[in-house]
Write a protein that holds these residues in place. Structure first.
Motif, short mmCIF file in Angstrom:
data_model
loop_
_atom_site.label_atom_id
_atom_site.label_comp_id
_atom_site.label_asym_id
_atom_site.label_seq_id
_atom_site.Cartn_x
_atom_site.Cartn_y
_atom_site.Cartn_z
N PRO A 1 -4.20 1.58 2.09
CA PRO A 1 -3.71 2.31 3.26
C PRO A 1 -3.94 3.82 3.13
CG PRO A 1 -1.89 1.66 1.85
CD PRO A 1 -3.11 1.00 1.29
N ASP A 2 -4.37 4.43 4.22
CA ASP A 2 -4.53 5.89 4.27
C ASP A 2 -5.44 6.42 3.17
OD1 ASP A 2 -2.70 5.92 6.41
OD2 ASP A 2 -1.00 6.05 5.03
N ILE A 3 -6.51 5.71 2.87
CA ILE A 3 -7.39 6.16 1.79
C ILE A 3 -8.07 7.48 2.11
CG2 ILE A 3 -9.42 4.89 2.62
CD1 ILE A 3 -10.07 4.33 -0.35
N ALA A 4 -8.26 7.76 3.39
CA ALA A 4 -8.96 8.98 3.80
C ALA A 4 -8.25 10.25 3.34
CB ALA A 4 -9.14 9.01 5.31
N LYS A 5 -6.94 10.17 3.17
CA LYS A 5 -6.19 11.38 2.78
C LYS A 5 -6.56 11.85 1.38
CE LYS A 5 -2.16 8.78 1.09
NZ LYS A 5 -0.73 8.48 1.32
N SER A 6 -7.16 10.95 0.57
CA SER A 6 -7.53 11.33 -0.80
C SER A 6 -8.90 12.00 -0.87
CB SER A 6 -7.51 10.11 -1.72
OG SER A 6 -8.44 9.12 -1.27
N ASP A 7 -9.56 12.17 0.28
CA ASP A 7 -10.87 12.83 0.31
C ASP A 7 -10.80 14.25 -0.22
OD1 ASP A 7 -12.02 10.59 1.35
OD2 ASP A 7 -12.01 11.29 3.43
N GLU B 1 -3.01 10.08 -5.50
CA GLU B 1 -1.61 9.66 -5.37
C GLU B 1 -0.79 10.10 -6.56
OE1 GLU B 1 0.05 7.71 -2.80
OE2 GLU B 1 -1.64 8.67 -1.80
N TYR C 1 -8.64 7.67 -5.14
CA TYR C 1 -7.41 7.46 -4.38
C TYR C 1 -6.19 7.43 -5.31
CZ TYR C 1 -3.83 5.08 -1.64
OH TYR C 1 -2.65 4.75 -1.02
N ASN D 1 -7.59 -3.64 0.28
CA ASN D 1 -6.81 -2.96 1.32
C ASN D 1 -6.10 -1.74 0.74
OD1 ASN D 1 -5.47 -2.37 3.71
ND2 ASN D 1 -3.79 -3.80 3.28
#
Length: 324
Positions: free
Chosen positions: A26-32, A83, A79, A24
């Motif tokens: 969260p918000d993994i798409a933002k690391s694209d 971060e 990811y 799980n």
């Protein structure tokens, strides 16, 4: 023998089961937005059971492959890198040369099969002797040349030293080799297969390995964004055998000691390993039986322990006089 075959087949099935662990994030798409170039050798992405033959040195070593985790290990790396560096205002590019996970539960599988062969109380002791062993996770900088030289004997990358894992607990061994912003780091992480808390041990091992790996990229130190090259770097492993089980790497030219000293040291090492096996089974002090074997008294019977230089294992029960 039938019982041994049942145990062996069940262990084989457990190793082959296509279980996928969902992590799980969260918000993994933002690391694209963080550019990743996956330059790993193709085989690092695939699962491989190196041997199902208990007498083979490769037995109990498995390359897990990417399919065991979702998201994949490299995606989790992307990811965590995102971060880490977003807080520093950096947007470096990430080149991944190696990211591969091996599992080593050689001792547990061997003990389970041997326990089935022996049977009875001793068999149960043998089978359960290593089941609860654990190990402390650790990450170290690793020599890339040593890794590359083991290409032809890849299974040896799943070995550990006695210092790292004195109780021979089942472990994951994770190698990560990256270049971020022009800085190259290669790490090796050893983590327990024993479950802690609610998270899957593999997911815990991979995420820990990533965190520890990225910690070598100093926080607050500006990283220059990498410029894409028209000719990507190619990693070509050099096929030279280097590693051996439970042996710490030394200098390229090892010192040669006198033969009697070598024999004495080897005998002492085997006796120490045999004592560990006897202790795990709750047996008494070992007795040298000759030919690299020892007998450990367990009440009215004894257990024959056979050593091959790199490890010792209980083989079968023997008759002894009284409670020696």
């Amino acid at each position: 023998m039938k019982r041994a075959m049942v145990v062996l087949l069940s262990l084989m099935c457990a190793a082959c089961a296509p279980v996928v662990t969902k992590v799980n994030v969260p918000d993994i798409a933002k690391s694209d937005s963080l550019l990743v170039r996956d330059m790993r050798p193709a085989n690092e992405k695939d699962k491989n059971i190196f041997s199902l033959l208990i007498s083979n040195d490769k037995y109990g070593i498995i390359r897990t492959g990417d399919e065991r985790l979702s998201p994949s290990p490299v995606r989790l790396l992307q990811y965590q890198a995102f971060e880490k560096f977003k807080s520093e205002g950096n947007s470096p590019e990430l080149d991944v040369y190696h990211f591969v996970v091996y599992q080593n539960n050689k001792s547990q599988l061997t003990a389970g099969t041997t326990g089935a062969v022996v049977g009875g109380l001793v068999g149960a002791l043998v089978a359960n002797a290593l089941s609860d062993h654990d190990v402390q996770a650790q990450t170290k900088i690793f020599d890339e040349r040593t890794f590359d030289r083991s290409a032809n004997d890849e299974y040896q990358r799943g070995f550990f030293t006695h210092t790292e894992n004195p109780d021979k607990a089942a472990v994951y061994i994770v190698y990560i080799d990256t270049d971020i912003g022009g800085k190259k780091v290669f790490t090796r992480t050893l983590a327990p297969m024993h479950k802690h808390g609610d998270q899957d041990p593999l997911a815990s091992a991979v995420q820990l390995a990533i965190r520890n790996h990225l910690s070598h990229y100093d926080v607050g130190t500006p990283l220059v964004a990498a410029v894409a090259s028209t000719t990507p770097a190619v990693v070509t492993p050099t096929p030279i055998l280097v590693a051996t089980a439970n042996v710490t790497a030394a200098s390229p030219t090892p010192a040669v000691a006198a033969a009697p000293t070598q024999v004495s040291a080897a005998s002492a090492a085997m006796a120490s390993m045999a004592r560990d096996v006897a202790s795990q089974m709750g047996c008494g002090a070992i007795q040298d039986n000759g030919d690299s074997t020892f007998v450990a008294p367990c009440g009215s019977y004894g257990v024959l322990i056979d050593c091959d230089g790199s490890q010792c294992r209980p083989v079968h029960t023997v008759k002894i006089k009284g409670n020696e």
